[in-house]
Motif scaffolding. Structure first.
Motif, mmCIF file in Angstrom:
data_model
loop_
_atom_site.group_PDB
_atom_site.id
_atom_site.type_symbol
_atom_site.label_atom_id
_atom_site.label_comp_id
_atom_site.label_asym_id
_atom_site.label_seq_id
_atom_site.Cartn_x
_atom_site.Cartn_y
_atom_site.Cartn_z
ATOM 1 N N HIS A 2 0.831 -1.210 0.000
ATOM 2 C CA HIS A 2 0.000 0.000 0.000
ATOM 3 C C HIS A 2 0.861 1.254 0.000
ATOM 4 O O HIS A 2 0.557 2.225 -0.692
ATOM 5 N N GLU A 3 1.958 1.226 0.755
ATOM 6 C CA GLU A 3 2.853 2.383 0.797
ATOM 7 C C GLU A 3 3.457 2.647 -0.580
ATOM 8 O O GLU A 3 3.547 3.789 -1.016
ATOM 9 N N ASN A 4 3.885 1.602 -1.288
ATOM 10 C CA ASN A 4 4.421 1.758 -2.640
ATOM 11 C C ASN A 4 3.378 2.340 -3.578
ATOM 12 O O ASN A 4 3.694 3.168 -4.427
ATOM 13 N N SER A 5 2.133 1.910 -3.424
ATOM 14 C CA SER A 5 1.048 2.429 -4.250
ATOM 15 C C SER A 5 0.892 3.927 -4.041
ATOM 16 O O SER A 5 0.715 4.682 -5.001
ATOM 17 N N ASN A 6 0.977 4.373 -2.801
ATOM 18 C CA ASN A 6 0.875 5.803 -2.509
ATOM 19 C C ASN A 6 2.038 6.574 -3.106
ATOM 20 O O ASN A 6 1.877 7.686 -3.593
ATOM 21 N N ASN A 7 3.247 5.987 -3.068
ATOM 22 C CA ASN A 7 4.416 6.636 -3.652
ATOM 23 C C ASN A 7 4.259 6.787 -5.160
ATOM 24 O O ASN A 7 4.593 7.830 -5.722
ATOM 25 N N TYR A 8 3.761 5.739 -5.819
ATOM 26 C CA TYR A 8 3.545 5.806 -7.262
ATOM 27 C C TYR A 8 2.523 6.883 -7.608
ATOM 28 O O TYR A 8 2.714 7.661 -8.532
ATOM 29 N N LYS A 9 1.436 6.915 -6.849
ATOM 30 C CA LYS A 9 0.390 7.914 -7.103
ATOM 31 C C LYS A 9 0.941 9.321 -6.922
ATOM 32 O O LYS A 9 0.648 10.215 -7.714
ATOM 33 N N PHE A 10 1.751 9.519 -5.882
ATOM 34 C CA PHE A 10 2.347 10.830 -5.637
ATOM 35 C C PHE A 10 3.262 11.223 -6.793
ATOM 36 O O PHE A 10 3.202 12.345 -7.292
ATOM 37 N N CYS A 11 4.108 10.285 -7.226
ATOM 38 C CA CYS A 11 5.033 10.563 -8.331
ATOM 39 C C CYS A 11 4.285 10.891 -9.620
ATOM 40 O O CYS A 11 4.668 11.809 -10.347
ATOM 41 N N ILE A 12 3.232 10.147 -9.894
ATOM 42 C CA ILE A 12 2.434 10.404 -11.100
ATOM 43 C C ILE A 12 1.784 11.775 -11.013
ATOM 44 O O ILE A 12 1.771 12.531 -11.985
ATOM 45 N N LYS A 13 1.252 12.127 -9.836
ATOM 46 C CA LYS A 13 0.621 13.438 -9.668
ATOM 47 C C LYS A 13 1.629 14.562 -9.893
ATOM 48 O O LYS A 13 1.337 15.534 -10.592
ATOM 49 N N VAL A 14 2.823 14.423 -9.325
ATOM 50 C CA VAL A 14 3.872 15.446 -9.494
ATOM 51 C C VAL A 14 4.254 15.559 -10.969
ATOM 52 O O VAL A 14 4.370 16.664 -11.505
ATOM 53 N N ALA A 15 4.425 14.421 -11.641
ATOM 54 C CA ALA A 15 4.789 14.431 -13.058
ATOM 55 C C ALA A 15 3.712 15.106 -13.903
ATOM 56 O O ALA A 15 4.014 15.912 -14.789
ATOM 57 N N LEU A 16 2.447 14.802 -13.627
ATOM 58 C CA LEU A 16 1.353 15.414 -14.392
ATOM 59 C C LEU A 16 1.241 16.911 -14.104
ATOM 60 O O LEU A 16 1.005 17.708 -15.018
#
Length: 60
Positions: A2-16
């Motif tokens: 779950h923590e990795n999922s949150n990190n991916y979502k954060f990274c995608i949001k920052v990139a977008l």
């Protein structure tokens, strides 16, 4: 996991968010072209491994 999922979502949001800011700096013709590329990429899905990267200092 779950923590990795949150990190991916954060990274995608920052990139977008960064992509949106850079796209907004372009003139209208270039902006339209880049937006069309992003639409195609998003439509193809995440499993497609080709990604458009916009650099501030493009290497030619």
């Amino acid at each position: 996991m779950h923590e990795n999922s949150n990190n991916y979502k954060f990274c995608i949001k920052v990139a977008l968010d960064n992509a949106k800011k850079r796209i907004n700096l372009l003139n209208s013709k270039d902006k339209k072209s880049v937006l069309e590329e992003y639409k195609e990429w998003m439509k193809d899905g995440i499993s497609n491994h080709s990604v458009l990267l916009i650099r501030e200092d493009p290497i030619i």
